[in-house]
Enzyme design. Structure first.
Site, PDB file in Angstrom:
ATOM      1  N   ASP A 160      34.302  29.710  35.592  1.00  9.93           N
ATOM      2  CA  ASP A 160      35.795  29.685  34.969  1.00  9.93           C
ATOM      3  C   ASP A 160      37.167  29.795  35.671  1.00  9.93           C
ATOM      4  O   ASP A 160      37.182  29.671  37.090  1.00  9.93           O
ATOM      5  CB  ASP A 160      35.951  30.723  34.719  1.00  9.93           C
ATOM      6  CG  ASP A 160      35.228  32.176  34.787  1.00  9.93           C
ATOM      7  OD1 ASP A 160      35.817  32.252  35.724  1.00  9.93           O
ATOM      8  OD2 ASP A 160      34.512  32.995  34.581  1.00  9.93           O
ATOM      9  N   LYS A 163      37.010  30.941  29.441  1.00 10.35           N
ATOM     10  CA  LYS A 163      37.779  31.089  28.174  1.00 10.35           C
ATOM     11  C   LYS A 163      38.511  29.914  27.718  1.00 10.35           C
ATOM     12  O   LYS A 163      38.927  29.441  26.614  1.00 10.35           O
ATOM     13  CB  LYS A 163      38.808  32.026  27.912  1.00 10.35           C
ATOM     14  CG  LYS A 163      38.138  33.356  29.198  1.00 10.35           C
ATOM     15  CD  LYS A 163      37.851  34.268  27.198  1.00 10.35           C
ATOM     16  CE  LYS A 163      37.255  35.820  27.388  1.00 10.35           C
ATOM     17  NZ  LYS A 163      37.531  36.533  28.944  1.00 10.35           N
ATOM     18  N   MET A 174      45.221  42.742  34.171  1.00  9.68           N
ATOM     19  CA  MET A 174      45.223  42.364  33.463  1.00  9.68           C
ATOM     20  C   MET A 174      46.449  43.189  32.811  1.00  9.68           C
ATOM     21  O   MET A 174      46.445  42.784  31.384  1.00  9.68           O
ATOM     22  CB  MET A 174      43.938  42.422  32.633  1.00  9.68           C
ATOM     23  CG  MET A 174      42.814  41.500  33.095  1.00  9.68           C
ATOM     24  SD  MET A 174      40.634  41.802  32.211  1.00  9.68           S
ATOM     25  CE  MET A 174      40.576  43.218  32.827  1.00  9.68           C
TER      26      MET A 174
HETATM   27  N1  SAH Z   1      35.931  39.751  38.804  1.00 10.96           N
HETATM   28  C1  SAH Z   1      38.002  40.397  39.233  1.00 10.96           C
HETATM   29  C2  SAH Z   1      38.525  41.027  38.145  1.00 10.96           C
HETATM   30  C3  SAH Z   1      38.462  39.797  36.327  1.00 10.96           C
HETATM   31  S1  SAH Z   1      39.506  40.342  35.306  1.00 10.96           S
HETATM   32  C4  SAH Z   1      37.532  40.794  40.221  1.00 10.96           C
HETATM   33  O1  SAH Z   1      37.348  41.945  41.370  1.00 10.96           O
HETATM   34  O2  SAH Z   1      39.136  41.097  40.857  1.00 10.96           O
HETATM   35  C5  SAH Z   1      40.637  39.915  36.333  1.00 10.96           C
HETATM   36  C6  SAH Z   1      42.186  40.148  36.298  1.00 10.96           C
HETATM   37  O3  SAH Z   1      41.757  40.030  38.010  1.00 10.96           O
HETATM   38  C7  SAH Z   1      43.575  38.850  36.270  1.00 10.96           C
HETATM   39  O4  SAH Z   1      44.394  39.098  34.825  1.00 10.96           O
HETATM   40  C8  SAH Z   1      44.138  40.123  37.450  1.00 10.96           C
HETATM   41  O5  SAH Z   1      45.077  41.444  36.860  1.00 10.96           O
HETATM   42  C9  SAH Z   1      43.320  40.095  38.526  1.00 10.96           C
HETATM   43  N2  SAH Z   1      43.481  38.655  39.460  1.00 10.96           N
HETATM   44  C10 SAH Z   1      42.121  38.348  39.359  1.00 10.96           C
HETATM   45  N3  SAH Z   1      42.502  37.644  40.600  1.00 10.96           N
HETATM   46  C11 SAH Z   1      43.944  37.728  41.154  1.00 10.96           C
HETATM   47  C12 SAH Z   1      44.917  37.093  42.177  1.00 10.96           C
HETATM   48  N4  SAH Z   1      44.280  36.114  43.453  1.00 10.96           N
HETATM   49  N5  SAH Z   1      45.794  38.025  42.223  1.00 10.96           N
HETATM   50  C13 SAH Z   1      45.937  38.746  41.703  1.00 10.96           C
HETATM   51  N6  SAH Z   1      45.170  39.695  40.460  1.00 10.96           N
HETATM   52  C14 SAH Z   1      44.242  39.125  40.454  1.00 10.96           C
END
Ligand code: SAH
Length: 537
Positions: free
Chosen positions: A59, A81, A202
């Site tokens: 995704d 999504k 998020m």
């Molecule tokens: N499983 C992922 C999180 C998924 S939820 C993890 O462990 O990182 C998705 C959220 O992750 C986004 O809305 C944001 O808040 C965060 N996120 C993912 N990649 C990011 C990045 N490179 N920089 C900042 N926030 C990030």
């Protein structure tokens, strides 16, 4: 390579026999944490799984660069999504994973690549449970999560012996001010007050609500806060402030999701060395690199290592030779055992040679008595990758002068039979010198280099929008090709800084009214990078 999006993916016929209540053994499913963005932050186990995948579900959060690691036969399915602006429901993803695992069957591998860590706000547990419930064996490879890595890359350690002893990972998705949240904001405010750190995922859309809710539970409005967008990627940006002003600062800076919100004392930390990521000399610079054969990837890698976001603008493409030359190459390759040496001057030449070998129904065994001379480490690497053959000779520098001098010095060529499959635009220098030394040389056009018809949209759009800081020009012909490809849009180059590799390229640029900002000295890729860095100091 096949590439599909979820809504275009054909429904998979289950091979289960109705009524019997048993399914044939399915392929394994593995949920792989893709890490926070930087492809280097994928785990070794994760990379291993990707390279063996028969089907790959991905995704938007996983870096697309990682998809290239999958083998050529792997089917890649976008279940983001927003795949094709269509909402792929979680239930559909679950079902598709099970269906594909059954179709691929025992011994196969289905990889579900998930941003960060699969179990952190990624519904990984649901996917794993669904597979298990349907008799599909499933395992999980954890990943580096954004809530820790993104702050780190912005200079914020989430714990610190003197400042923070707890870190709480929280979803910011639920609106705390509407009583919709399952998060204990009172408990959280207390933890932060005592020097804890809170990392919200998020939460950008609810930033103000989050700050207000913490304040209404007693946390001082002067408590430090930070927001990090696109953490660990070249386009990472962050702002720091307090509960009181962070939302305005985020708005002023134009930051949005994906981002991590950090609340707690660590958000204000300012110790030397912690800014290792943002402190790199080209951090935050967007650079367009014109591509000439293998050159660009090493240039790209080096600029990225220094922190730049690099966009590639290939100005040439590789095409098959004409029929007559293709036939000559096939003949040479069919009787490859008659040659003493094959001279390969580029990775493209290796590809053309290896493809032809396969086409005539032969493989590496036919090469047992043949020796290989490769110009450049990248060429030798490709030879090893494609044919499992180690080069017998590599000159100390990847230029034809060094090759000629060193090769002739090391190997007497009188009477030796040599094959030189090269580009259509390769000059005669190497062939002439080898023949002078008495080599019985066959030269064949292995591939043609043609100008591309257009540039990637990302390049033209960002140039037009004035979002490019630098354009590098690694040869006179790529400079004129790029200018021609841009047409009326070439004006935009006038608004970027321009780095030229040497006097000939600089002349071409100057003649087009675009004199270079810097010129490399020495006139090679390392000199080019050094000139850009020096100008940014
Ligand atoms: N499983 C992922 C999180 C998924 S939820 C993890 O462990 O990182 C998705 C959220 O992750 C986004 O809305 C944001 O808040 C965060 N996120 C993912 N990649 C990011 C990045 N490179 N920089 C900042 N926030 C990030």
């Amino acid at each position: 390579m096949t590439e599909t999006t979820a809504d275009s993916a054909k429904p998979v016929q289950s091979t289960a026999k109705p009524g019997l209540g048993i399914n044939p053994p399915a392929a394994r499913v593995v949920l792989v944490g893709a890490g926070p963005g930087d492809p280097g932050l994928l785990t070794v186990a994760g990379l291993d799984a990707l390279r063996q995948a028969d089907v790959l579900f991905y995704d938007a959060l996983a870096n697309p660069v990682l998809l290239d690691e999958a083998p050529a036969h792997c089917e890649k399915i976008n279940v983001g999504k927003r795949a094709r602006k269509h909402l792929v429901q979680q239930d559909d993803t679950n079902q598709m994973m099970v269906d594909h695992a059954r179709r691929v069957g025992m011994g196969g591998l289905v990889v579900r690549l998930k941003g960060g860590d699969p179990y952190l706000f990624g519904r990984g547990a649901e996917e794993a449970a669904f597979c298990a419930k349907h008799g599909v064996p499933v395992t999980v490879i954890p990943g580096v999560t954004a809530g820790i890595a993104a702050p780190a890359a912005a200079g914020i350690p989430v714990t610190h012996r003197k400042i923070a002893s707890t870190v709480t990972i929280i979803t910011g998705h639920e609106d705390p001010t509407k009583g919709e949240t399952s998060v204990d904001y009172l408990g959280l405010a207390r933890l932060i007050e005592r020097g804890g750190t809170a990392c919200f995922y998020m939460g950008v859309g609810r930033l103000q609500s989050i700050c207000d809710e913490l304040a209404s539970h007693g946390l001082a409005r002067s408590t430090p806060a930070a927001l990090v967008q696109w953490g660990t990627l070249p386009r990472q940006r962050h702002v720091t402030g307090t509960l009181d002003n962070i939302r305005h600062r985020v708005e002023d800076a134009g930051l949005s999701s994906p981002a991590i919100i950090v609340v707690g004392e660590v958000a204000a930390i300012n110790e030397p060395g912690l800014d290792y990521f943002t402190n790199r000399p080209l951090f935050g610079r967007r650079i367009v690199v014109t591509r000439t054969r293998q050159q660009s990837s090493s240039l790209k890698d080096e600029l990225e290592r220094l922190g730049a976001e690099v966009l590639e603008a290939p100005t040439i493409r590789i095409a098959e030779p004409d029929e007559a030359e293709a036939r000559r190459l096939a003949e040479a390759v069919s009787s490859i055992g008659n040659y003493d040496w094959v001279v390969l001057t580029s990775a493209n030449a290796v590809d053309a040679f290896a493809d032809k070998l396969a086409e005539v129904g032969r493989d590496s065994r036919a090469l047992a008595a043949v020796r290989f001379a490769c110009i450049g480490g990248a060429t030798a690497d490709r030879l090893r990758d494609r044919l499992a053959v180690d080069a017998d000779f590599i000159p100390s520098r990847a230029v034809s002068d060094a090759f000629i001098a060193e090769f002739l010095d090391a190997h007497p060529l009188a009477g030796a039979r040599l094959l030189l499959p090269a580009a259509d635009i390769a000059g005669p220098a190497i062939a002439d010198r080898l023949r002078e030394q008495g080599a019985d040389l066959d030269t064949v056009t292995a591939y043609r280099t043609l100008p591309v018809e257009s540039l990637p949209d990302a390049v033209t759009q960002r140039l037009a929008a004035g979002e490019i800081d630098w354009v590098t020009f690694t040869s006179s012909s790529t400079a004129s090709n790029l200018i021609a490809l841009l047409g009326d849009g070439a004006d935009a180059l006038g608004r970027c800084k321009r780095a030229s590799i040497g006097p000939k390229t600089s002349q071409t640029l100057a003649a087009a009214g675009l004199p270079p900002t810097v010129e490399a000295d020495p006139h090679d890729l390392a000199g080019l990078v050094a000139a850009v860095v020096a100008s940014e100091r």
